[in-house]
Motif scaffolding. Structure first.
Motif, mmCIF file in Angstrom:
data_model
loop_
_atom_site.group_PDB
_atom_site.id
_atom_site.type_symbol
_atom_site.label_atom_id
_atom_site.label_comp_id
_atom_site.label_asym_id
_atom_site.label_seq_id
_atom_site.Cartn_x
_atom_site.Cartn_y
_atom_site.Cartn_z
ATOM 1 N N GLY A 238 0.794 -1.217 0.000
ATOM 2 C CA GLY A 238 0.000 0.000 0.000
ATOM 3 C C GLY A 238 0.824 1.264 0.000
ATOM 4 O O GLY A 238 0.301 2.355 -0.238
ATOM 5 N N PHE A 239 2.147 1.146 0.284
ATOM 6 C CA PHE A 239 3.007 2.320 0.234
ATOM 7 C C PHE A 239 3.519 2.528 -1.192
ATOM 8 O O PHE A 239 3.716 1.573 -1.939
ATOM 9 C CB PHE A 239 4.197 2.161 1.182
ATOM 10 C CG PHE A 239 3.853 2.343 2.626
ATOM 11 C CD1 PHE A 239 3.283 3.520 3.090
ATOM 12 C CD2 PHE A 239 4.098 1.323 3.543
ATOM 13 C CE1 PHE A 239 2.964 3.685 4.435
ATOM 14 C CE2 PHE A 239 3.785 1.474 4.885
ATOM 15 C CZ PHE A 239 3.210 2.666 5.325
ATOM 16 N N GLY A 240 3.742 3.784 -1.542
ATOM 17 C CA GLY A 240 4.238 4.134 -2.863
ATOM 18 C C GLY A 240 4.218 5.641 -3.009
ATOM 19 O O GLY A 240 3.680 6.352 -2.145
ATOM 20 N N PRO A 241 4.780 6.163 -4.097
ATOM 21 C CA PRO A 241 4.903 7.613 -4.250
ATOM 22 C C PRO A 241 3.623 8.280 -4.717
ATOM 23 O O PRO A 241 3.577 8.970 -5.728
ATOM 24 C CB PRO A 241 6.027 7.743 -5.286
ATOM 25 C CG PRO A 241 5.872 6.530 -6.128
ATOM 26 C CD PRO A 241 5.450 5.434 -5.191
ATOM 27 N N SER A 242 2.545 8.083 -3.968
ATOM 28 C CA SER A 242 1.292 8.785 -4.248
ATOM 29 C C SER A 242 0.439 8.804 -2.986
ATOM 30 O O SER A 242 0.798 8.196 -1.970
ATOM 31 C CB SER A 242 0.541 8.132 -5.415
ATOM 32 O OG SER A 242 -0.486 8.997 -5.884
ATOM 33 N N ASP A 243 -0.715 9.459 -3.065
ATOM 34 C CA ASP A 243 -1.466 9.817 -1.863
ATOM 35 C C ASP A 243 -2.088 8.653 -1.109
ATOM 36 O O ASP A 243 -2.464 8.810 0.058
ATOM 37 C CB ASP A 243 -2.552 10.828 -2.234
ATOM 38 C CG ASP A 243 -1.974 12.169 -2.648
ATOM 39 O OD1 ASP A 243 -1.258 12.769 -1.833
ATOM 40 O OD2 ASP A 243 -2.220 12.615 -3.781
ATOM 41 N N GLN A 244 -2.216 7.484 -1.731
ATOM 42 C CA GLN A 244 -2.770 6.353 -0.972
ATOM 43 C C GLN A 244 -1.893 6.010 0.215
ATOM 44 O O GLN A 244 -2.368 5.472 1.222
ATOM 45 C CB GLN A 244 -2.964 5.135 -1.881
ATOM 46 C CG GLN A 244 -1.738 4.277 -2.126
ATOM 47 C CD GLN A 244 -0.793 4.873 -3.156
ATOM 48 O OE1 GLN A 244 -1.126 5.848 -3.820
ATOM 49 N NE2 GLN A 244 0.372 4.278 -3.316
#
Length: 220
Positions: free
Chosen positions: A135-141
């Motif tokens: 669920g982690f990554g370079p966007s708002d989620q």
């Protein structure tokens, strides 16, 4: 209970900070795919769900300052108008305007036990979906996943115009984006109408590896 549907509406503008074409100096980086495409997806989904509401409430949010480090979404989860534990899921749209080879990437599929089946049903074979668990990554989620909320991030992949002045509207595949939005609509509706809540899953962190040349950004 709520399902959050979001995207970021900021981009680089004339700034060369974060730009991959510094030689273009102060040319405008329009951000048609990153992330006018996601902003448009959220607005269209709001129109669709207003016409045909769901059992659970929906929150439609376009965040600012994502390019500066997810600042808008991070602020939102710290100052949410509703309790965070009332959020069943967050569905994020970031760079969904360049569908190629009928291939859609969806991050966060392992953060909700029911997500793989929901995606399969919503897609119905229309696209080839490459599910990514974390669920982690370079966007708002990421801001929501850090608060133990199941997340999905729809993404049609990087391209040569990323963070460059050449990311313009004439290169957007509107029909392809409409397909992505249609799948997103089905997923969101299934989450919001199902009798039980989505079961949150904390995905084990992957071992650190060297940054890939295809990485879109550095993030914590």
């Amino acid at each position: 209970e709520y399902v959050v549907v979001g995207a970021h509406f900021d981009h680089l503008g004339r700034s060369t900070e974060g730009a991959l074409d510094p030689e273009a100096t102060d040319a405008i980086r329009h951000g048609a795919d990153d992330n006018a495409s996601g902003t448009a997806a959220v607005l269209e989904l709001a129109r669709m769900f207003r016409a045909a509401p769901t059992r659970r409430s929906l929150m439609f949010i376009n965040f600012s300052a994502e390019e500066e480090g997810l600042l808008g979404s991070a602020y939102f989860v710290e100052h949410s108008p509703v309790a965070l534990d009332s959020m069943d899921a967050m569905v994020n749209f970031d760079m969904v305007g360049r569908l190629r080879n009928r291939r859609l990437i969806v991050y966060g599929v392992a953060t909700g036990a029911e997500f793989p089946a929901l995606l399969d049903s919503a897609n119905a074979g229309r696209l080839t979906i490459f599910g990514q668990g974390d669920g982690f990554g370079p966007s708002d989620q990421s801001s929501f996943y850090a608060k133990n909320i199941p997340v999905l991030h729809f993404f049609t992949d990087l391209h040569a115009d990323y963070h460059r002045a050449t990311d313009v509207v004439s290169k957007i595949d509107a029909a392809g984006e409409a397909t992505v939005v249609g799948i997103g609509e089905r997923v969101i509706r299934d989450i919001a109408d199902r009798p039980a809540r989505i079961t949150f899953v904390r995905v084990p962190a992957k071992p650190s590896t060297a940054a890939s040349s295809s990485s879109s950004d550095v993030y914590f």
